[in-house]
Design a protein around this motif. Structure first.
Motif, short mmCIF file in Angstrom:
data_model
loop_
_atom_site.label_atom_id
_atom_site.label_comp_id
_atom_site.label_asym_id
_atom_site.label_seq_id
_atom_site.Cartn_x
_atom_site.Cartn_y
_atom_site.Cartn_z
N SER A 1 1.61 -1.49 -0.06
CA SER A 1 0.20 0.01 0.04
C SER A 1 0.75 1.09 0.27
N PRO A 2 0.85 1.53 -1.10
CA PRO A 2 1.25 3.48 -1.05
C PRO A 2 0.69 4.72 0.39
N ASN A 3 -0.50 3.86 0.75
CA ASN A 3 -1.46 5.61 0.78
C ASN A 3 -2.26 4.77 1.77
N THR A 4 -3.36 5.44 2.82
CA THR A 4 -3.47 5.10 3.51
C THR A 4 -5.62 4.12 3.69
N LYS A 5 -6.20 4.73 2.24
CA LYS A 5 -7.06 4.18 2.16
C LYS A 5 -7.18 3.30 0.51
N LEU A 6 -7.08 1.85 0.61
CA LEU A 6 -7.59 1.09 -0.90
C LEU A 6 -9.00 1.98 -1.11
N SER A 7 -8.81 2.10 -1.90
CA SER A 7 -10.04 2.77 -3.05
C SER A 7 -11.03 1.56 -3.47
N ALA A 8 -10.18 0.80 -4.43
CA ALA A 8 -10.78 0.16 -5.40
C ALA A 8 -9.89 -0.78 -6.02
N PHE A 9 -10.40 -2.12 -5.70
CA PHE A 9 -9.26 -2.64 -7.28
C PHE A 9 -10.17 -3.78 -7.66
N SER A 10 -9.27 -4.03 -9.24
CA SER A 10 -9.83 -5.14 -9.83
C SER A 10 -8.85 -5.98 -10.36
N LEU A 11 -9.13 -6.93 -10.76
CA LEU A 11 -9.04 -8.78 -11.17
C LEU A 11 -9.12 -8.60 -12.14
N SER A 12 -8.43 -9.36 -13.71
CA SER A 12 -8.92 -9.53 -14.82
C SER A 12 -9.08 -11.86 -14.76
N ALA B 1 -13.99 -14.60 -22.58
CA ALA B 1 -12.36 -13.59 -22.28
C ALA B 1 -12.66 -13.01 -21.19
N TYR B 2 -10.92 -13.15 -20.74
CA TYR B 2 -10.84 -12.65 -19.57
C TYR B 2 -10.87 -10.48 -19.87
N ALA B 3 -11.75 -9.82 -18.47
CA ALA B 3 -12.70 -9.37 -17.79
C ALA B 3 -12.06 -8.77 -17.19
N SER B 4 -12.34 -7.49 -16.58
CA SER B 4 -11.84 -6.78 -15.63
C SER B 4 -13.02 -6.35 -15.04
N TYR B 5 -13.05 -7.21 -13.04
CA TYR B 5 -13.57 -7.62 -12.48
C TYR B 5 -13.93 -6.24 -11.35
N THR B 6 -14.13 -4.87 -10.86
CA THR B 6 -13.22 -4.13 -9.86
C THR B 6 -14.69 -3.95 -8.71
N PHE B 7 -13.93 -3.48 -8.03
CA PHE B 7 -14.08 -3.99 -6.17
C PHE B 7 -14.36 -2.57 -5.62
N SER B 8 -14.76 -2.66 -4.81
CA SER B 8 -14.63 -1.00 -3.90
C SER B 8 -14.76 -1.04 -2.59
N PRO B 9 -13.80 -1.44 -1.88
CA PRO B 9 -13.67 -1.55 -0.68
C PRO B 9 -13.82 -0.73 0.18
N ASP B 10 -13.41 0.31 -0.14
CA ASP B 10 -12.67 1.88 0.52
C ASP B 10 -12.69 1.89 1.79
N LEU B 11 -11.39 1.16 2.10
CA LEU B 11 -11.20 0.38 3.05
C LEU B 11 -9.66 1.09 3.84
N THR B 12 -9.61 1.33 4.82
CA THR B 12 -8.58 2.61 5.51
C THR B 12 -7.16 1.27 5.65
N VAL B 13 -6.22 1.82 5.68
CA VAL B 13 -4.88 0.76 5.17
C VAL B 13 -4.10 1.30 5.82
#
Length: 194
Positions: free
Chosen positions: A40-51, A90-102
């Motif tokens: 983590s380069p910062n203090t909140k994980l806003s979103a992540f996506s996986l293919s 085909a592979y597609a990007s699925y995005t998730f939004s935890p808005d998690l303090t890290v």
């Protein structure tokens, strides 16, 4: 493979782009969880996506975030999101939004867990391993442990933001102003006594 790290005063995005499905890890009954670790380069994980791609008619997954300490993925997720249906093709990007303090500088596992027995799919990996901040991982029910593969990178994107500084409420502003006035009054009183 290109590693992108975009930064601004608001957000930092770490990503490993797709190279056309060169490699993958199966998500099935023997490996029901797969993802990547990320520093983590910062203090909140806003979103992540996986293919992801389903190899059956669909693959129902639940996104999760785990803390990683000493290279070991923690026992329970620190965040779990709602289930999502991954489609075949085909592979597609699925995005998730935890808005998690890290914690900045700490490592976290960004994972999807399959939720329906018999469904199967894949998480896209790329070669070579160019992202030094993490490794692709999967959970094996055979060994009952997390397994990493440092020869590859998972195709992912993660956006980290700075946690917003709290804005004072009206009562807090009143206390700030009253305290400043009292300190000024005390300074004026002491100066006049001299």
């Amino acid at each position: 493979v290109t590693l992108l790290v975009a930064s601004s005063s608001v957000a930092q995005t770490v990503s490993v782009p797709s190279a056309g499905g060169i490699a993958s890890v199966e998500i099935d009954d023997s490996a029901p969880r797969a993802g990547t670790t990320v520093s983590s380069p910062n203090t909140k994980l806003s979103a992540f996506s996986l293919s992801l791609v389903a190899s059956t008619s669909k693959l129902t997954v639940r996104p999760q975030v785990y803390a990683v300490a000493g290279g070991v993925v923690g026992g329970s997720p620190i965040w779990t999101g709602p289930t999502v249906d991954v489609t075949p093709g085909a592979y597609a990007s699925y995005t998730f939004s935890p808005d998690l303090t890290v914690t900045s500088g700490e490592t976290y596992a960004l994972v999807v867990e399959k939720t329906v027995a018999g469904e199967e799919g894949s998480l896209e990996w790329v070669v070579p391993d160019e992202y030094a901040g993490g490794v692709p991982i999967f959970y094996s029910t055979t060994t009952t442990s997390w397994i990493d593969n440092s020869f590859f990178d998972a195709v992912f994107s993660a956006t980290f933001v700075s946690a917003a500084a709290p804005v004072p409420t009206m009562s807090e502003w009143a206390m700030i102003i009253l305290g400043t006035m009292m300190a000024g009054g005390a300074a004026l009183y002491i100066q006049r006594r001299r």
